[in-house]
Write a protein that holds these residues in place. Structure first.
Motif, mmCIF file in Angstrom:
data_model
loop_
_atom_site.group_PDB
_atom_site.id
_atom_site.type_symbol
_atom_site.label_atom_id
_atom_site.label_comp_id
_atom_site.label_asym_id
_atom_site.label_seq_id
_atom_site.Cartn_x
_atom_site.Cartn_y
_atom_site.Cartn_z
ATOM 1 N N ARG A 115 0.824 -1.224 0.000
ATOM 2 C CA ARG A 115 0.000 0.000 0.000
ATOM 3 C C ARG A 115 0.854 1.267 0.000
ATOM 4 O O ARG A 115 0.342 2.357 -0.232
ATOM 5 C CB ARG A 115 -0.896 0.031 1.247
ATOM 6 N N ASP A 144 -4.792 -6.826 -1.247
ATOM 7 C CA ASP A 144 -6.247 -6.672 -1.386
ATOM 8 C C ASP A 144 -6.722 -5.295 -0.936
ATOM 9 O O ASP A 144 -7.884 -4.946 -1.115
ATOM 10 C CB ASP A 144 -6.957 -7.745 -0.546
ATOM 11 N N LYS A 145 -5.814 -4.503 -0.342
ATOM 12 C CA LYS A 145 -6.240 -3.241 0.280
ATOM 13 C C LYS A 145 -6.407 -2.088 -0.714
ATOM 14 O O LYS A 145 -7.122 -1.144 -0.457
ATOM 15 C CB LYS A 145 -5.247 -2.803 1.375
ATOM 16 N N LEU A 146 -5.710 -2.159 -1.842
ATOM 17 C CA LEU A 146 -5.815 -1.091 -2.849
ATOM 18 C C LEU A 146 -6.292 -1.691 -4.163
ATOM 19 O O LEU A 146 -6.351 -2.900 -4.312
ATOM 20 C CB LEU A 146 -4.441 -0.439 -3.075
ATOM 21 N N SER A 147 -6.581 -0.820 -5.132
ATOM 22 C CA SER A 147 -6.964 -1.343 -6.451
ATOM 23 C C SER A 147 -5.756 -2.053 -7.065
ATOM 24 O O SER A 147 -4.607 -1.762 -6.717
ATOM 25 C CB SER A 147 -7.379 -0.195 -7.371
ATOM 26 N N LYS A 148 -6.039 -2.970 -7.969
ATOM 27 C CA LYS A 148 -4.964 -3.744 -8.610
ATOM 28 C C LYS A 148 -3.954 -2.795 -9.276
ATOM 29 O O LYS A 148 -2.741 -2.982 -9.159
ATOM 30 C CB LYS A 148 -5.595 -4.672 -9.663
ATOM 31 N N THR A 149 -4.473 -1.756 -9.931
ATOM 32 C CA THR A 149 -3.604 -0.806 -10.636
ATOM 33 C C THR A 149 -2.673 -0.098 -9.667
ATOM 34 O O THR A 149 -1.474 0.017 -9.906
ATOM 35 C CB THR A 149 -4.461 0.265 -11.365
ATOM 36 N N LYS A 150 -3.226 0.381 -8.550
ATOM 37 C CA LYS A 150 -2.424 1.121 -7.564
ATOM 38 C C LYS A 150 -1.377 0.193 -6.931
ATOM 39 O O LYS A 150 -0.219 0.591 -6.744
ATOM 40 C CB LYS A 150 -3.356 1.709 -6.486
ATOM 41 N N THR A 151 -1.782 -1.033 -6.626
ATOM 42 C CA THR A 151 -0.833 -2.003 -6.056
ATOM 43 C C THR A 151 0.312 -2.226 -7.038
ATOM 44 O O THR A 151 1.491 -2.185 -6.656
ATOM 45 C CB THR A 151 -1.538 -3.354 -5.767
#
Length: 203
Positions: A115, A144-151
């Motif tokens: 994150r 799982d805490k952020l969107s796939k793109t941001k991760t």
């Protein structure tokens, strides 16, 4: 595949670790990175490693015997923990002694919070491992805490930083203890490390 996991011993002195007669793989990361949750997910045992809301809960070197074959080691976190400076220095010396002197250590997983933007303390620890010849791979946690793109962006940024330190990025895995993401990949890599160690020991 981890079929069996049992706690063996906790101690604060690397010299008191179990006899170095089998492959050993350690997990370490900044306090509160989700290390215990990840170990519990990989071993299918909910309470194997103690999870806590308080950063710095793991203060000892914890050995677990996996499949009666190899050791998984849960190491104290580095960085933020509400302990005094003297205690902290003691931990750091203990960790460094363990990582550089443990002859059966065939891999160290450094856990990174997916994150966050790249953290200096993680990069410094990875560099220390590189300089001291400690075989390290990365596990990005809490995917799982952020969107796939941001991760993916955060993972890419971190890997780019590692490429500035080393010629190439280390092996890495993106995981979530919540939804079991990355579990099979990490377990396959663990098996590979153990196999390589055992083949080397047999020669």
């Amino acid at each position: 595949m981890i079929r069996k996991a049992e706690f063996v011993i906790s101690n604060s002195n690397p010299g008191n670790c179990p006899k170095p007669d089998r492959a050993e793989i350690a997990f370490i990361g900044r306090s509160n990175v989700g290390k215990s949750s990840l170990i519990n997910m990989l071993t299918n045992k909910k309470g194997l490693a103690k999870t806590s809301q308080t950063p710095g809960k793991t203060q000892l070197i914890n050995h677990f015997l996996i499949n009666d074959q190899w050791y998984l080691v849960d190491l104290p976190g580095y960085g933020f923990a509400k302990v005094n400076v003297k205690v902290k220095e003691g931990w750091e010396n203990m960790i460094k002694t363990y990582l550089t002197k443990r002859e059966n250590l065939c891999g160290v997983f450094i856990l990174i919070d997916s994150r966050l933007e790249p953290q200096k303390i993680d990069l410094e620890f990875l560099l220390w491992c590189g300089v001291n010849g400690v075989p390290a791979a990365l596990i990005f946690t809490k995917a799982d805490k952020l969107s796939k793109t941001k991760t993916e962006q955060n993972v890419r940024k971190f890997l780019k930083k590692t490429e500035e330190i080393f010629e190439e990025a280390p092996d890495y895995f993106v995981t979530s203890a919540e939804n079991q993401m990355g579990k099979d990949e990490v377990n396959a890599f663990l098996e590979e490390l153990v196999r390589e160690y055992e083949n080397g020991a047999a020669e």
